[in-house]
Design a protein around this motif. Structure first.
Motif, short mmCIF file in Angstrom:
data_model
loop_
_atom_site.label_atom_id
_atom_site.label_comp_id
_atom_site.label_asym_id
_atom_site.label_seq_id
_atom_site.Cartn_x
_atom_site.Cartn_y
_atom_site.Cartn_z
N ILE A 45 0.74 -1.18 -0.07
CA ILE A 45 -0.03 0.04 0.06
C ILE A 45 0.78 1.46 0.00
N LEU A 46 2.13 1.10 0.22
CA LEU A 46 3.00 2.32 0.36
C LEU A 46 2.95 3.10 -1.00
N ASN A 47 2.65 2.63 -2.00
CA ASN A 47 2.75 3.00 -3.53
C ASN A 47 1.75 4.10 -3.61
N ARG A 48 0.36 3.39 -3.13
CA ARG A 48 -0.99 4.27 -3.16
C ARG A 48 -0.60 5.52 -1.92
N ILE A 49 -0.09 5.11 -1.05
CA ILE A 49 0.12 6.23 -0.16
C ILE A 49 0.93 7.61 -0.55
N ASN A 50 1.96 7.00 -1.19
CA ASN A 50 2.70 8.17 -1.79
C ASN A 50 2.18 8.93 -2.97
N GLU A 51 1.34 7.90 -3.61
CA GLU A 51 0.63 8.69 -4.81
C GLU A 51 -0.29 9.95 -4.18
N LEU A 52 -0.90 9.35 -3.27
CA LEU A 52 -2.08 10.30 -2.76
C LEU A 52 -1.27 11.67 -2.06
N SER A 53 0.02 11.17 -1.55
CA SER A 53 0.62 12.35 -1.06
C SER A 53 1.06 13.66 -2.04
N ARG A 54 1.37 12.73 -3.28
CA ARG A 54 2.10 13.66 -4.45
C ARG A 54 0.66 14.51 -4.81
N ILE A 55 -0.52 13.96 -4.81
CA ILE A 55 -1.63 14.54 -5.44
C ILE A 55 -2.13 15.81 -4.52
N GLU A 56 -1.74 15.49 -3.02
CA GLU A 56 -2.18 16.40 -2.18
C GLU A 56 -1.40 17.48 -2.29
N HIS A 57 -0.10 17.37 -2.28
CA HIS A 57 0.97 18.65 -2.45
C HIS A 57 0.52 19.27 -3.62
N SER A 58 0.29 18.70 -4.88
CA SER A 58 0.25 19.40 -6.30
C SER A 58 -1.00 19.98 -6.29
N SER A 59 -2.09 19.27 -6.22
CA SER A 59 -3.55 19.81 -6.46
C SER A 59 -4.75 19.72 -5.36
N GLY A 60 -4.26 19.07 -4.39
CA GLY A 60 -5.10 18.89 -3.29
C GLY A 60 -5.96 17.58 -3.33
N LEU A 61 -6.59 17.00 -2.31
CA LEU A 61 -7.27 15.66 -2.36
C LEU A 61 -8.87 16.16 -2.29
N SER A 62 -9.55 15.19 -2.88
CA SER A 62 -10.94 15.05 -2.77
C SER A 62 -11.34 14.66 -1.33
N ASP A 63 -12.55 14.61 -1.09
CA ASP A 63 -12.89 14.00 0.23
C ASP A 63 -12.95 12.56 0.37
N THR A 64 -13.17 11.91 -0.97
CA THR A 64 -12.95 10.47 -0.99
C THR A 64 -11.44 9.99 -0.95
N GLU A 65 -10.65 10.92 -1.36
CA GLU A 65 -9.16 10.57 -1.34
C GLU A 65 -8.86 10.86 -0.09
N GLU A 66 -9.21 11.86 0.65
CA GLU A 66 -8.65 12.04 2.04
C GLU A 66 -8.98 10.99 2.97
N ALA A 67 -10.18 10.55 2.72
CA ALA A 67 -10.64 9.17 3.59
C ALA A 67 -9.58 7.93 3.26
N GLU A 68 -9.67 7.71 1.87
CA GLU A 68 -8.57 6.67 1.56
C GLU A 68 -7.27 6.89 2.17
N GLN A 69 -6.82 8.06 2.06
CA GLN A 69 -5.37 8.10 2.70
C GLN A 69 -5.31 7.99 4.14
N ALA A 70 -6.19 8.45 4.84
CA ALA A 70 -6.30 8.24 6.34
C ALA A 70 -6.35 6.68 6.48
N ALA A 71 -7.15 6.00 5.61
CA ALA A 71 -7.49 4.59 6.09
C ALA A 71 -6.15 3.77 5.73
N LEU A 72 -5.43 4.18 4.64
CA LEU A 72 -4.18 3.51 4.36
C LEU A 72 -3.21 3.81 5.24
#
Length: 74
Positions: A4-31
């Motif tokens: 799951i580390l790849n997906r966590i890193n991917e979400l982190s990159r998205i967060e820093h570049s354009s921000g996360l949607s509510d669904t992505e934030e929930a997924e990031q917290a769960a991961l």
């Protein structure tokens, strides 16, 4: 490597570049929670295989760790 580390890193990159949607934030917290559980499990497994020895070769492993080893074996 933890899968799951790849997906966590991917979400982190998205967060820093354009921000996360509510669904992505929930997924990031769960991961992240799942990742921490995996790390804690690995650390516990490592510690349960540790023995502390003094200079004379006597086992001086702390009682708390010995008790945890016995409880884990049952």
């Amino acid at each position: 490597m933890i899968p799951i580390l790849n997906r966590i890193n991917e979400l982190s990159r998205i967060e820093h570049s354009s921000g996360l949607s509510d669904t992505e934030e929930a997924e990031q917290a769960a991961l992240r929670t799942q990742y921490l559980q995996i790390l804690r499990g690995q650390l516990l497994t490592t510690l349960l295989n540790v023995s502390v020895m003094d200079e004379l070769g006597n086992d001086i492993t702390p009682k708390k760790l010995l008790d945890k080893k016995v409880a884990n074996d049952q």
